[in-house]
Scaffold this motif. Structure first.
Motif, mmCIF file in Angstrom:
data_model
loop_
_atom_site.group_PDB
_atom_site.id
_atom_site.type_symbol
_atom_site.label_atom_id
_atom_site.label_comp_id
_atom_site.label_asym_id
_atom_site.label_seq_id
_atom_site.Cartn_x
_atom_site.Cartn_y
_atom_site.Cartn_z
ATOM 1 N N ALA A 231 0.828 -1.025 0.082
ATOM 2 C CA ALA A 231 -0.156 -0.126 -0.091
ATOM 3 C C ALA A 231 0.977 1.299 -0.032
ATOM 4 N N SER A 235 1.304 4.568 -2.933
ATOM 5 C CA SER A 235 1.186 5.664 -2.520
ATOM 6 C C SER A 235 2.405 6.572 -3.029
ATOM 7 N N SER A 277 -0.879 6.320 4.615
ATOM 8 C CA SER A 277 -0.655 5.103 4.235
ATOM 9 C C SER A 277 0.481 4.563 5.292
#
Length: 352
Positions: A231, A235, A277
């Motif tokens: 994740a 980003s 994140s």
């Protein structure tokens, strides 16, 4: 406040018009006469408009009549009897087994804590903090749930406690990255993220990869660490693409101020998403996620003497001590989140 009618016209100040009270049908006739005296440009409008007005008045009158009738009915309805008072004794203190893990809702996050029976409190595993052990002081979420997790839960908790020092050390590294990313633009950060640059984001990507690799060596959080890393990388890649776009726009032969401003705003959004994140790699977030994904969040171990309300095999609910819940005749084979709960109100008081 009383209704007001204001006459507006160019060349003079607004003028208040006095409203006269008259019969509704008399008022309707006055409006129709005014309409009939008006000049219309459309053929047939002089006949259609009065009929439309009459239909409108009839609908309003019908609605008012039904509304007032309903209000009268409500005012004359039979009175609701007073609810009886129940003299329920206060709930017994919650008794959970020593070391039982719980989720404590704090602001917008969940903190992982364990029960300390000696002080009847819960202690945060990853930060300083002690809270009172109460029914409403912790999360009662039980989903996702996996059957037969008792032994697996004990093994996982033992592994978590063994790996706590390593997890806390990882947390210090994650915190340093967070601090660097939140520095004001006037202060250059070691990772080069404030202000963001291509080189700085690549350095951040390398640092995060190192933290993820070390977290993956800890079996208790290995699987969720890889998900968190994926994740964060997603980003980061979005931020890198946007940084390059901003640089290209700034170095173009013809500067487009509007396009640069839009790209910089998008970059700010990408950096905010990256900061959010990054929280997923914090040790507490990893532990909470692993505990929940393991289906263990609803597992409860009670200390001796805890009173429960238990659903028997015949479907009836009854009171029982935790240590006797499954041994009394007709009791369930095992406890799970849907067949028992700590007793807060006795069944007699509840039925009263």
């Amino acid at each position: 406040l009383p209704p007001k009618l204001i006459s507006l016209a160019s060349g003079r100040a607004p003028k208040s018009v006095e409203l006269s009270h008259s019969d509704v049908w008399q008022r309707m006739q006055q409006v129709i006469e005014s309409v009939e005296q008006a000049a219309f440009t459309g053929k047939g409008d002089k006949t259609v408009v009065p009929e439309l007005y009459k239909s409108y008045v009839e609908r309003v009158a019908t609605m008012l009549t039904s509304t007032l009738a309903l209000q009268t009915t409500l005012e004359t309805a039979a009175e609701v009897p007073v609810m009886p008072s129940v003299d329920a004794p206060p709930a017994d203190a919650l008794r959970l087994a020593d070391g039982q893990l719980l989720l404590l809702p704090v602001a917008d996050a969940l903190q992982l804590a364990e029960v300390d029976v000696s002080e009847r409190a819960v202690r945060n595993l990853f930060a300083d903090g002690v809270a009172e052990l109460t029914f409403d002081g912790h999360s009662h979420a039980v989903i996702p749930w996996r059957p037969a997790v008792a032994e697996a839960c004990l093994r996982w908790e033992a592994s978590l406690r063994r790996e706590l020092p390593a997890l806390r050390a990882l947390g210090e590294r994650v915190q340093r990255l967070r601090d660097e990313m939140t520095r004001p633009p006037s202060e250059a950060s070691p990772c080069g993220c404030s202000p963001p640059s291509n080189e700085g984001l690549l350095a951040l990507k390398e640092a995060i990869a190192g933290i993820e690799a070390d977290a993956a060596k800890l079996p208790v959080v290995a699987a969720v660490a890889h998900k968190a890393g994926d994740a964060i990388r997603a980003s980061l890649d979005e931020a890198l693409v946007t940084v390059e776009k901003v640089m290209d726009l700034r170095q173009a032969d013809e500067l487009d101020a509007a396009a640069i401003k839009q790209a910089e705003a998008t970059l700010g959004e990408r950096m905010d998403s990256l900061r959010v994140s990054l929280e997923r790699l914090s040790p507490e977030a990893l532990a909470v996620t692993a505990w929940r994904e393991g289906g263990m969040v609803g597992a409860r171990r009670f200390a001796s003497g805890q009173r429960l309300v238990v659903r028997a095999t015949n479907g009836a609910w009854r009171e029982a001590a935790a240590e006797e819940a499954c041994t009394l005749g007709g009791g369930p084979a095992s406890l799970h989140p849907w067949n028992h709960a700590p007793l807060e109100v006795s069944l007699d008081a509840f039925e009263a």
